[in-house]
Design a protein around this motif. Sequence first.
Motif, PDB file in Angstrom:
ATOM      1  N   THR A 770      -9.700   3.094 -12.043  1.00  0.00           N
ATOM      2  CA  THR A 770      -8.518   2.241 -12.159  1.00  0.00           C
ATOM      3  C   THR A 770      -8.861   0.802 -11.795  1.00  0.00           C
ATOM      4  O   THR A 770      -8.468  -0.162 -12.502  1.00  0.00           O
ATOM      5  N   LEU A 771      -9.619   0.625 -10.693  1.00  0.00           N
ATOM      6  CA  LEU A 771      -9.993  -0.729 -10.288  1.00  0.00           C
ATOM      7  C   LEU A 771     -10.901  -1.380 -11.330  1.00  0.00           C
ATOM      8  O   LEU A 771     -10.762  -2.577 -11.653  1.00  0.00           O
ATOM      9  N   ALA A 772     -11.811  -0.578 -11.880  1.00  0.00           N
ATOM     10  CA  ALA A 772     -12.716  -1.122 -12.895  1.00  0.00           C
ATOM     11  C   ALA A 772     -11.959  -1.493 -14.159  1.00  0.00           C
ATOM     12  O   ALA A 772     -12.198  -2.558 -14.761  1.00  0.00           O
ATOM     13  N   ALA A 790       0.843  -2.142  -0.161  1.00  0.00           N
ATOM     14  CA  ALA A 790      -0.269  -1.799   0.727  1.00  0.00           C
ATOM     15  C   ALA A 790      -0.436  -0.291   0.872  1.00  0.00           C
ATOM     16  O   ALA A 790      -1.453   0.164   1.388  1.00  0.00           O
ATOM     17  N   GLY A 791       0.493   0.505   0.409  1.00  0.00           N
ATOM     18  CA  GLY A 791       0.368   1.958   0.498  1.00  0.00           C
ATOM     19  C   GLY A 791      -0.123   2.606  -0.778  1.00  0.00           C
ATOM     20  O   GLY A 791      -0.274   3.828  -0.835  1.00  0.00           O
ATOM     21  N   TRP A 792      -0.379   1.791  -1.775  1.00  0.00           N
ATOM     22  CA  TRP A 792      -0.817   2.345  -3.068  1.00  0.00           C
ATOM     23  C   TRP A 792      -2.185   3.005  -2.911  1.00  0.00           C
ATOM     24  O   TRP A 792      -3.021   2.516  -2.153  1.00  0.00           O
ATOM     25  N   PRO A 793      -2.449   4.137  -3.545  1.00  0.00           N
ATOM     26  CA  PRO A 793      -1.618   4.849  -4.543  1.00  0.00           C
ATOM     27  C   PRO A 793      -0.764   5.957  -3.951  1.00  0.00           C
ATOM     28  O   PRO A 793      -0.235   6.794  -4.685  1.00  0.00           O
ATOM     29  N   PHE A 794      -0.654   5.993  -2.603  1.00  0.00           N
ATOM     30  CA  PHE A 794       0.032   7.124  -1.947  1.00  0.00           C
ATOM     31  C   PHE A 794       1.509   6.859  -1.678  1.00  0.00           C
ATOM     32  O   PHE A 794       2.264   7.797  -1.432  1.00  0.00           O
ATOM     33  N   ALA A 795       1.900   5.590  -1.719  1.00  0.00           N
ATOM     34  CA  ALA A 795       3.324   5.263  -1.608  1.00  0.00           C
ATOM     35  C   ALA A 795       3.905   5.227  -3.007  1.00  0.00           C
ATOM     36  O   ALA A 795       3.431   4.489  -3.866  1.00  0.00           O
ATOM     37  N   LYS A 796       4.898   6.031  -3.278  1.00  0.00           N
ATOM     38  CA  LYS A 796       5.450   6.154  -4.620  1.00  0.00           C
ATOM     39  C   LYS A 796       5.982   4.818  -5.119  1.00  0.00           C
ATOM     40  O   LYS A 796       6.670   4.098  -4.406  1.00  0.00           O
ATOM     41  N   ASP A 797       5.660   4.544  -6.318  1.00  0.00           N
ATOM     42  CA  ASP A 797       6.185   3.365  -6.981  1.00  0.00           C
ATOM     43  C   ASP A 797       7.371   3.811  -7.823  1.00  0.00           C
ATOM     44  O   ASP A 797       7.231   4.580  -8.770  1.00  0.00           O
ATOM     45  N   SER A 906     -12.119  10.452   5.459  1.00  0.00           N
ATOM     46  CA  SER A 906     -13.230   9.783   4.771  1.00  0.00           C
ATOM     47  C   SER A 906     -12.781   9.260   3.417  1.00  0.00           C
ATOM     48  O   SER A 906     -13.129   8.138   3.010  1.00  0.00           O
ATOM     49  N   MET A 907     -12.011  10.108   2.689  1.00  0.00           N
ATOM     50  CA  MET A 907     -11.502   9.666   1.401  1.00  0.00           C
ATOM     51  C   MET A 907     -10.605   8.443   1.558  1.00  0.00           C
ATOM     52  O   MET A 907     -10.721   7.452   0.831  1.00  0.00           O
ATOM     53  N   LEU A 908      -9.715   8.506   2.555  1.00  0.00           N
ATOM     54  CA  LEU A 908      -8.797   7.393   2.769  1.00  0.00           C
ATOM     55  C   LEU A 908      -9.549   6.109   3.141  1.00  0.00           C
ATOM     56  O   LEU A 908      -9.189   5.004   2.711  1.00  0.00           O
ATOM     57  N   GLN A 909     -10.593   6.252   3.954  1.00  0.00           N
ATOM     58  CA  GLN A 909     -11.349   5.063   4.345  1.00  0.00           C
ATOM     59  C   GLN A 909     -12.032   4.429   3.138  1.00  0.00           C
ATOM     60  O   GLN A 909     -12.014   3.204   2.964  1.00  0.00           O
ATOM     61  N   ARG A 910     -12.580   5.276   2.261  1.00  0.00           N
ATOM     62  CA  ARG A 910     -13.265   4.728   1.091  1.00  0.00           C
ATOM     63  C   ARG A 910     -12.279   4.062   0.135  1.00  0.00           C
ATOM     64  O   ARG A 910     -12.546   2.985  -0.410  1.00  0.00           O
ATOM     65  N   ILE A 911     -11.119   4.678  -0.075  1.00  0.00           N
ATOM     66  CA  ILE A 911     -10.129   4.074  -0.965  1.00  0.00           C
ATOM     67  C   ILE A 911      -9.584   2.782  -0.358  1.00  0.00           C
ATOM     68  O   ILE A 911      -9.358   1.787  -1.056  1.00  0.00           O
ATOM     69  N   ALA A 912      -9.400   2.804   0.974  1.00  0.00           N
ATOM     70  CA  ALA A 912      -8.932   1.585   1.635  1.00  0.00           C
ATOM     71  C   ALA A 912      -9.949   0.455   1.457  1.00  0.00           C
ATOM     72  O   ALA A 912      -9.575  -0.711   1.236  1.00  0.00           O
ATOM     73  N   ASN A 913     -11.241   0.774   1.569  1.00  0.00           N
ATOM     74  CA  ASN A 913     -12.284  -0.249   1.374  1.00  0.00           C
ATOM     75  C   ASN A 913     -12.197  -0.830  -0.030  1.00  0.00           C
ATOM     76  O   ASN A 913     -12.228  -2.053  -0.229  1.00  0.00           O
ATOM     77  N   GLU A 914     -12.058   0.062  -1.029  1.00  0.00           N
ATOM     78  CA  GLU A 914     -12.075  -0.412  -2.409  1.00  0.00           C
ATOM     79  C   GLU A 914     -10.840  -1.247  -2.744  1.00  0.00           C
ATOM     80  O   GLU A 914     -10.938  -2.302  -3.381  1.00  0.00           O
ATOM     81  N   THR A 915      -9.657  -0.771  -2.318  1.00  0.00           N
ATOM     82  CA  THR A 915      -8.445  -1.528  -2.628  1.00  0.00           C
ATOM     83  C   THR A 915      -8.384  -2.824  -1.848  1.00  0.00           C
ATOM     84  O   THR A 915      -7.888  -3.845  -2.343  1.00  0.00           O
TER      85      THR A 915
END
Length: 1007
Positions: A770-772, A790-797, A906-915
């Motif tokens: 998605t980022l790419a 700031a909660g994306w993608p886990f906070a519903k849009d 770990s997953m959350l940390q990596r996604i947080a880094n990327e976003t």
Amino acid sequence: MPASDAGSDLLDSKIPGAYPDVSRLAVSTHQTLSQALYTRRAEYTKPRNVRIKIGSWNVAAQKGTEKDVAGWFIQGNGVDESIGGYGVKGPKSENNEPREDADQQEARSSKHASTIPKNNDGAVPGEAEVGIYALGLQEIVDISSPTEALRPYTDPTVANRYKNALQEALPEGYQLVAEQQLIGLLLLIYASPTVYPHVKSVSTTSVGTGLMGYMGNKGAVTTRIVLGETTRLVFINSHLAAGADKAALERRNWDASQISSRTRFDPIVDVMGAQQGIGEGLGEEDFAFWFGDLNYRLEGMPGDDIRRLLTIHTKNLDPETLVDSQDLSAASSETSDISTPPSSDFSIQKDSTLDAVPLPPELDPASIQTTITSLLPHDELKQQQKAGKAFHDGWTEGPIQFLPSYKYDFGKVGVFDSSEKKRCPSWCDRILYRTRAAKLRHDAKAKEQEEARKKDEEMKAKGMEHAGEDEEVLFDYNPDTDGETYDEYDENGDPEPETVIAEDGFEDEILLEYYASHMRVLSSDHKPLDAVFALKYDAVIPELKATIHHEVARELDRAENEGRPSVTLVVDRSTGNDSAEDKGKHDNDFGEVDFGDVHYAESKRRNITIANTGRVPATFSFADRPVEEGKPEGPFPPWLSVQFDREPDKGAPGNDQKQYTLEPADVCNVEFKVKIELIELVRNLNESTSALEDILVLRIENGRDHFLPIRGRWLQSAFSRSIDKLVRIPEGGVRKLQHQKPADDQGVKWSAPRELFRLTEAIEDLTERTLADWDMTGHEGDKAPWQHNAGWPFAKDTRYFADDAHETTLANVYEALDCDTSFDSAFDHGTSPMQRLEILAEALLQFLRSLQDGIVIEEIWEQLDSGIAAREKSKQQLSVDEERLWVLEILSSTPNHNVSFVLLTSMLQRIANETANASKPDPKTPRSSVDLPASPQVSVRRRTLSKVPGVAIRQLINRNYATIFADAMFRARDVERMKEKDKVTRKERMIRVMELFLSEGDEGQKL
């Protein structure tokens, strides 16, 4: 057994003659059918005639009286024709043998043989001439004995002696209809072979009025029968209070009123099983017969004079011997207070010439009837009737043409009480009868008099001095005389047949034929009486009535059905969201609503059509289901929603019981939707403690209910299970375990649930794509979702998830998890990576929320919470790394949960880094010019954030992720009455633990 005794646990009801228990009496139905059946009564009834013989005798507890009872009551013997009574003309038999005279009879009188004179043929009807025999005996035991009076049970030994004597004397085929005993009272009723089949609804009861007002030494035994299903007959055998003083008289009246008010019979049940009303009391019958020792005396009469006068008539009881006029004149002069016709106008001679015209008995001053007529005005019973104090409500007695029945010396024909007491002769023993018509006449007259009395009192209250001004006031009420309902009649006149309209509208007719005393019975100090009635009644022919009943019921049913609302219920074919297999399965299924296979979060729909096929409007609603433990109230199960294609009627009872009205030929379409989302329900379905089965009740107002089965077949899901169960599910998913449960002793297949591995891996991959894609496509002037959320993608849009826009896709994702298939099959071909990412993120959170034990179980959280609280209290601070190690050490006691925790963080940390990197602004841009993304999950004060824009963005992402996943991953015990402040503190500590594993270095401590 008395009706008041049967089935009662109360002490009073076990005492003979106690107050009746009417609490169990039920209310009748079938009134409409009864009315319709009544209109056709002429088609199933036939006139019948029956003779009813009533007998009464106080046997004075004398042994041997049972040897006389059959002779006088069944055979009609023991009547002396000269003083026999009404209707007695002479012996019916042509027996030429002379009858045993009184001296011979008295000489051989014994307790071991019948005292009735020999060669004495019946003077009143008996044997097979009578259809119903009703015998009332009094004092069959010594009621003056405390042992007998207070005996709590009935000894049948004495009664059996009388029953055996009667049974031997009755013609062949006569059967006992009813028997009732109350200490000394005994009532026996027999019916002939032709009458017995027509006797129904027999009910016997007793009322005690003796000691303490309810003991059975005085009182009554009563039987109600229904003859020919049309005519109610009641027989009352009573023994009232004794004594010649005023107090005894008042007690007799009280006894009679108690018997009248306390007598209750069982409800009448007809041959069709319909119960007619509640238990009946006295006054509701068509014909009643009240007999027994009523104990009313001759008021104020000199006993010696009365005995002397009456003895003249009993000197010689042979019919051909006349009374000596000189003896009668002498006796009359000694009893000057007795009114008799003057004797000077007549001469009584023994040697009458052929030209002499015989005088009627009522005009002959020497006749026994003249003597009786002169005594009757002093009879207490007739006085009380005339005064309206007892037996005044329609009761009638035949002409008394016999000597007083009490009191005689034992073993003597006509010797009145020669004991020291020398009691005054009296008509203590009586037989009264009452018709429904007479009772209704009394009630109507009493009502008129009561209304007149009330009106008169109202006018008096207004002032009598003004009464003359109102000419319409013409009431004349005398409380001393009004209310009398005793109709005097000619004592010597012949009773006329009386026509009576019975309770059910049938026309009956009754006539008194005989009312006689059996003077030649010597075994008691009372002479027995009997009365014979001719009854004409309409009897029901059961076979004809059953046929008419069936026809009437069918006609009423047809008429009712035509006037009742009627609907037809049709289950339509399955809708388009079904599989091909489901569609084929339901093409011809019109008997139930079957949703087929149902899996987690899937929506399935079925339609039904409700059509008004009747002739009148039909109002319907779905009724509440029976309340069962574990099932919520309401018309529908929690997993079912219902939608109608029209608005409900105004003023409907409630939201769950909305009513809808259809005009004739109108239809209503109803959509049923099943969607299983409730976590508790999913758990129960997985464990087979619940099922997708229920029965809906479609209630038609004033019509019949329709029952609609509804069901579905639950497919096992990985949702709402524990981590310990999930790590034991083999590759291929939980669906392979359909109708099975992962066993606790089954080997562990995974270090963490396979569903977590698949979801975290897919989310990380889609985040990169998605980022790419965003960088490659370049959306000019449009912010990326992670730049404003700031909660994306886990906070519903809400732009993407409004109105369950992705409901079907989410259900497909859940199905892919349960079947361990590729997520690609869940999405349409054109779904973008961003939309896939957001849907999988929602699926991950829903999966975590559904876990029974959570990622961090309750026991682990309690250890973490207590440790954090202790450090806060001691103001001890650890570095981020030290805290992480401390948390992981505690989590290590539950290895599978520990791995799952590390996998997620770990997953959350990596996604947080990327976003965060994708949102990082130019380092040269001052913070005041940088638009930080919104924080939808938690409110953050800007002054607490880093002044470096990139760091501030990462802090916002960490805070939102930590808040979202703290709710989904942690489990804590619900503490009752926990203060809101404590709940906030607990939530902050959970977020703090999550942030430890999302932050890089010590930046997390800056929040």
